[in-house]
Design a protein around this motif. Structure first.
Motif, PDB file in Angstrom:
ATOM      1  N   MET A  76       0.844  -1.202   0.000  1.00 31.35           N
ATOM      2  CA  MET A  76       0.000   0.000   0.000  1.00 31.35           C
ATOM      3  C   MET A  76       0.877   1.248   0.000  1.00 31.35           C
ATOM      4  O   MET A  76       1.971   1.252   0.546  1.00 31.35           O
ATOM      5  CB  MET A  76      -0.877   0.003   1.256  1.00 31.35           C
ATOM      6  N   PHE A  77       0.355   2.256  -0.614  1.00 29.58           N
ATOM      7  CA  PHE A  77       1.038   3.539  -0.574  1.00 29.58           C
ATOM      8  C   PHE A  77       0.814   4.172   0.800  1.00 29.58           C
ATOM      9  O   PHE A  77      -0.288   4.101   1.349  1.00 29.58           O
ATOM     10  CB  PHE A  77       0.448   4.491  -1.628  1.00 29.58           C
ATOM     11  N   GLU A  78       1.854   4.798   1.324  1.00 27.78           N
ATOM     12  CA  GLU A  78       1.695   5.512   2.597  1.00 27.78           C
ATOM     13  C   GLU A  78       1.942   6.993   2.401  1.00 27.78           C
ATOM     14  O   GLU A  78       2.896   7.388   1.720  1.00 27.78           O
ATOM     15  CB  GLU A  78       2.684   4.978   3.641  1.00 27.78           C
ATOM     16  N   TYR A  79       1.112   7.796   2.987  1.00 31.74           N
ATOM     17  CA  TYR A  79       1.253   9.246   2.884  1.00 31.74           C
ATOM     18  C   TYR A  79       1.000   9.822   4.277  1.00 31.74           C
ATOM     19  O   TYR A  79       0.008   9.474   4.906  1.00 31.74           O
ATOM     20  CB  TYR A  79       0.222   9.800   1.890  1.00 31.74           C
ATOM     21  N   GLU A  80       1.913  10.677   4.719  1.00 29.29           N
ATOM     22  CA  GLU A  80       1.708  11.251   6.042  1.00 29.29           C
ATOM     23  C   GLU A  80       1.119  12.642   5.931  1.00 29.29           C
ATOM     24  O   GLU A  80       1.636  13.496   5.213  1.00 29.29           O
ATOM     25  CB  GLU A  80       3.025  11.289   6.821  1.00 29.29           C
ATOM     26  N   ILE A  81       0.025  12.835   6.622  1.00 30.83           N
ATOM     27  CA  ILE A  81      -0.676  14.124   6.657  1.00 30.83           C
ATOM     28  C   ILE A  81      -0.381  14.782   8.002  1.00 30.83           C
ATOM     29  O   ILE A  81      -0.475  14.138   9.049  1.00 30.83           O
ATOM     30  CB  ILE A  81      -2.210  13.902   6.552  1.00 30.83           C
ATOM     31  N   GLU A  82      -0.037  16.043   7.958  1.00 30.11           N
ATOM     32  CA  GLU A  82       0.050  16.830   9.184  1.00 30.11           C
ATOM     33  C   GLU A  82      -1.294  17.567   9.302  1.00 30.11           C
ATOM     34  O   GLU A  82      -1.575  18.453   8.489  1.00 30.11           O
ATOM     35  CB  GLU A  82       1.203  17.834   9.046  1.00 30.11           C
ATOM     36  N   PRO A  83      -2.154  17.177  10.247  1.00 27.49           N
ATOM     37  CA  PRO A  83      -3.416  17.919  10.369  1.00 27.49           C
ATOM     38  C   PRO A  83      -3.136  19.400  10.593  1.00 27.49           C
ATOM     39  O   PRO A  83      -2.202  19.755  11.320  1.00 27.49           O
ATOM     40  CB  PRO A  83      -4.099  17.287  11.592  1.00 27.49           C
TER      41      PRO A  83
ATOM     42  N   MET B 235      -2.520  10.751  -4.683  1.00 35.38           N
ATOM     43  CA  MET B 235      -1.618  11.233  -5.727  1.00 35.38           C
ATOM     44  C   MET B 235      -0.761  10.133  -6.351  1.00 35.38           C
ATOM     45  O   MET B 235      -0.655  10.073  -7.563  1.00 35.38           O
ATOM     46  CB  MET B 235      -0.761  12.391  -5.204  1.00 35.38           C
ATOM     47  N   PRO B 236      -0.167   9.205  -5.560  1.00 39.32           N
ATOM     48  CA  PRO B 236       0.602   8.146  -6.220  1.00 39.32           C
ATOM     49  C   PRO B 236      -0.266   7.283  -7.134  1.00 39.32           C
ATOM     50  O   PRO B 236       0.229   6.718  -8.105  1.00 39.32           O
ATOM     51  CB  PRO B 236       1.159   7.319  -5.047  1.00 39.32           C
ATOM     52  N   ILE B 237      -1.549   7.200  -6.824  1.00 41.74           N
ATOM     53  CA  ILE B 237      -2.457   6.411  -7.680  1.00 41.74           C
ATOM     54  C   ILE B 237      -2.804   7.216  -8.942  1.00 41.74           C
ATOM     55  O   ILE B 237      -2.810   6.672 -10.047  1.00 41.74           O
ATOM     56  CB  ILE B 237      -3.712   6.003  -6.879  1.00 41.74           C
TER      57      ILE B 237
ATOM     58  N   THR C  65      -1.370   8.887   9.263  1.00 41.06           N
ATOM     59  CA  THR C  65      -0.841   8.119   8.133  1.00 41.06           C
ATOM     60  C   THR C  65      -2.004   7.596   7.315  1.00 41.06           C
ATOM     61  O   THR C  65      -2.928   6.985   7.864  1.00 41.06           O
ATOM     62  CB  THR C  65       0.011   6.939   8.642  1.00 41.06           C
ATOM     63  N   ILE C  66      -1.945   7.869   6.018  1.00 47.00           N
ATOM     64  CA  ILE C  66      -2.981   7.362   5.110  1.00 47.00           C
ATOM     65  C   ILE C  66      -2.364   6.225   4.299  1.00 47.00           C
ATOM     66  O   ILE C  66      -1.313   6.388   3.690  1.00 47.00           O
ATOM     67  CB  ILE C  66      -3.460   8.461   4.122  1.00 47.00           C
ATOM     68  N   ARG C  67      -3.023   5.088   4.307  1.00 43.97           N
ATOM     69  CA  ARG C  67      -2.584   3.948   3.486  1.00 43.97           C
ATOM     70  C   ARG C  67      -3.617   3.751   2.385  1.00 43.97           C
ATOM     71  O   ARG C  67      -4.812   3.724   2.654  1.00 43.97           O
ATOM     72  CB  ARG C  67      -2.503   2.679   4.326  1.00 43.97           C
ATOM     73  N   SER C  68      -3.130   3.622   1.162  1.00 42.76           N
ATOM     74  CA  SER C  68      -4.023   3.560   0.002  1.00 42.76           C
ATOM     75  C   SER C  68      -3.627   2.392  -0.883  1.00 42.76           C
ATOM     76  O   SER C  68      -2.438   2.171  -1.141  1.00 42.76           O
ATOM     77  CB  SER C  68      -3.899   4.846  -0.834  1.00 42.76           C
ATOM     78  N   GLY C  69      -4.626   1.677  -1.363  1.00 44.60           N
ATOM     79  CA  GLY C  69      -4.366   0.584  -2.296  1.00 44.60           C
ATOM     80  C   GLY C  69      -5.521   0.453  -3.273  1.00 44.60           C
ATOM     81  O   GLY C  69      -6.527   1.157  -3.162  1.00 44.60           O
ATOM     82  N   ILE C  70      -5.373  -0.465  -4.215  1.00 46.83           N
ATOM     83  CA  ILE C  70      -6.334  -0.630  -5.297  1.00 46.83           C
ATOM     84  C   ILE C  70      -7.222  -1.846  -5.025  1.00 46.83           C
ATOM     85  O   ILE C  70      -6.705  -2.953  -4.809  1.00 46.83           O
ATOM     86  CB  ILE C  70      -5.595  -0.831  -6.645  1.00 46.83           C
ATOM     87  N   GLY C  71      -8.538  -1.625  -5.035  1.00 49.53           N
ATOM     88  CA  GLY C  71      -9.500  -2.721  -4.898  1.00 49.53           C
ATOM     89  C   GLY C  71      -9.876  -3.243  -6.283  1.00 49.53           C
ATOM     90  O   GLY C  71      -9.015  -3.475  -7.134  1.00 49.53           O
ATOM     91  N   ARG C  72     -11.162  -3.403  -6.517  1.00 52.03           N
ATOM     92  CA  ARG C  72     -11.624  -3.914  -7.815  1.00 52.03           C
ATOM     93  C   ARG C  72     -11.272  -2.961  -8.955  1.00 52.03           C
ATOM     94  O   ARG C  72     -11.380  -1.746  -8.796  1.00 52.03           O
ATOM     95  CB  ARG C  72     -13.142  -4.067  -7.780  1.00 52.03           C
TER      96      ARG C  72
ATOM     97  N   CYS D  55     -12.001   2.111 -11.187  1.00 47.74           N
ATOM     98  CA  CYS D  55     -10.984   1.571 -10.286  1.00 47.74           C
ATOM     99  C   CYS D  55     -11.339   2.003  -8.870  1.00 47.74           C
ATOM    100  O   CYS D  55     -11.675   3.165  -8.632  1.00 47.74           O
ATOM    101  CB  CYS D  55      -9.642   2.144 -10.744  1.00 47.74           C
ATOM    102  N   GLU D  56     -11.306   1.063  -7.970  1.00 47.98           N
ATOM    103  CA  GLU D  56     -11.676   1.297  -6.573  1.00 47.98           C
ATOM    104  C   GLU D  56     -10.402   1.603  -5.775  1.00 47.98           C
ATOM    105  O   GLU D  56      -9.420   0.856  -5.885  1.00 47.98           O
ATOM    106  CB  GLU D  56     -12.321   0.007  -6.074  1.00 47.98           C
ATOM    107  N   VAL D  57     -10.425   2.678  -5.001  1.00 45.71           N
ATOM    108  CA  VAL D  57      -9.284   3.010  -4.142  1.00 45.71           C
ATOM    109  C   VAL D  57      -9.726   2.829  -2.697  1.00 45.71           C
ATOM    110  O   VAL D  57     -10.720   3.421  -2.271  1.00 45.71           O
ATOM    111  CB  VAL D  57      -8.816   4.464  -4.361  1.00 45.71           C
ATOM    112  N   ILE D  58      -8.999   1.993  -1.975  1.00 41.76           N
ATOM    113  CA  ILE D  58      -9.324   1.728  -0.571  1.00 41.76           C
ATOM    114  C   ILE D  58      -8.296   2.477   0.275  1.00 41.76           C
ATOM    115  O   ILE D  58      -7.094   2.378   0.026  1.00 41.76           O
ATOM    116  CB  ILE D  58      -9.244   0.212  -0.265  1.00 41.76           C
ATOM    117  N   GLN D  59      -8.776   3.228   1.257  1.00 46.60           N
ATOM    118  CA  GLN D  59      -7.866   4.045   2.060  1.00 46.60           C
ATOM    119  C   GLN D  59      -8.177   3.908   3.544  1.00 46.60           C
ATOM    120  O   GLN D  59      -9.337   3.767   3.941  1.00 46.60           O
ATOM    121  CB  GLN D  59      -7.983   5.513   1.609  1.00 46.60           C
ATOM    122  N   GLU D  60      -7.115   3.958   4.314  1.00 48.35           N
ATOM    123  CA  GLU D  60      -7.239   3.920   5.785  1.00 48.35           C
ATOM    124  C   GLU D  60      -6.470   5.098   6.356  1.00 48.35           C
ATOM    125  O   GLU D  60      -5.398   5.415   5.865  1.00 48.35           O
ATOM    126  CB  GLU D  60      -6.563   2.673   6.369  1.00 48.35           C
ATOM    127  N   ALA D  61      -7.002   5.693   7.407  1.00 42.83           N
ATOM    128  CA  ALA D  61      -6.283   6.757   8.114  1.00 42.83           C
ATOM    129  C   ALA D  61      -5.993   6.287   9.530  1.00 42.83           C
ATOM    130  O   ALA D  61      -6.897   5.815  10.225  1.00 42.83           O
ATOM    131  CB  ALA D  61      -7.131   8.026   8.150  1.00 42.83           C
TER     132      ALA D  61
END
Lengths: 132, 132, 132, 132
Positions: free
Chosen positions: A1-8, A33-35, A70-77, A83-89
């Motif tokens: 998964m792609f990782e992106y760090e957000i500073e609130p 963005m990486p997607i 930290t946001i983790r993003s990956g590709i679902g169906r 294209c489905e993007v699944i993300q977790e914070a």
């Protein structure tokens, strides 16, 4: 998964004292963005080939200003042109939100969806996650 | 249904030239105010009794700066402590987005959901829409 | 003076409980639209002829979510290629903020300022206010 | 000077294609956090002792999404109860904006300014910059 760090940002808070629910779509967009780059390496907005058709967001815990997220993003169906993007914070070791976005490969001139080419499809396949 | 008119702000646009997808959660939140009021007539943030648990958003057409957007909001399914808010955004006679939010009647001190009282339930029942 | 009514959005608040200082530049930008129109009647972003060079903002009183804010805007000094916009924000009969912006008549292709044409100058002269 | 790196978000752009002028007050606020901490180490919003009274912003060059922005912040003049914060934003080796904020040491309960205590004054004196 792609990782992106957000500073609130302080501006991501609202009068309830914590991070507003409205910050998550902003953060998740930035973390895609990486997607976007898998489809459109230049990220040039003049020839942007994607449109967001659907967003789902589950808010699972209060999120605070002052600690990175930290946001983790990956590709679902992956469909013919979607294209489905699944993300977790995650913040402080806790999953605070989960998102699912549906991107359409899209031609803004004709306002029509267009099939995802095989080379993009191959790159998407390198970042799989289970569909939500 | 409740109707709320939003004037898109220039700041709601992004570099793709139109209204950002991230504006809709902001607009829909603002348009939920009459529904928040059914739970909490004062709208005092110190004793706010609701938390947003889930958002779904379908983006159906491009939305433009320069024309007002009408948001229509109504109540879908009501559970023991949760309530579904169904929202539509219309611009120039066209439905541009549809949203579904799940609100939880919530005690921020104990961080627990609390049952929706009967008087609130009765008020919610006056604004029904079909669940999405 | 031009008058524009802003409905503060819940999203304009921050964790201090009131309207964020960062909302005012957003509101003032939106309220400058009739002035942008004096330069550029179509408001088409592809041929936008103005750039904001300077902003001054005095925050005079706390501003609250839940009551409309009236923005009054007028034209201060006009130079060869620049124009001063003076703005006031009022809520519940009280002046809550005052702004001064400097707009430059600008060619984005050559990235150079361009003189304000006489017809625009005549239209600007119809909306004078004292310079701040 | 304090340095803070901002990752511009796609949501910081507007329909003119670049970073909106309205992003700078948001970024500068976030970058003032080490200065807020000199007054109020906990950063607890319930006892926040500062109010922003004035903002000046000079926009010096177009700012782009896709490259980080470094914000440098220091302390200008310090008065009895006020303090000037001078800020610069740099992107790709170019100064894109300059800001000046006036913070008031403030008691939100009595809505009155309060003198800056000597220990805070000593800490502020460690981060001087020339006043704008």
């Amino acid at each position: 998964m792609f990782e992106y760090e957000i500073e609130p940002r302080f501006n991501d808070t609202d009068a309830l004292g914590h991070i507003s629910n409205t910050a998550f779509p902003v953060w998740f967009e930035q973390a895609r963005m990486p997607i976007f780059r898998l489809f459109h390496p230049s990220l040039d907005v003049e020839s942007w080939p994607l449109i967001l058709a659907r967003v789902e967001l589950d808010l699972k815990a209060q999120t605070y200003w002052g600690s990175p997220v930290t946001i983790r993003s990956g590709i679902g169906r992956v469909g013919t042109s979607s294209c489905e993007v699944i993300q977790e914070a995650w913040q402080n070791g806790r999953e605070v939100a989960r998102g699912r976005g549906v991107l359409i490969h899209f031609d803004y001139d004709s306002e029509q969806s267009i099939p995802i080419p095989d080379d993009v499809r191959a790159r998407l396949a390198e970042h799989p996650v289970d569909s939500a």
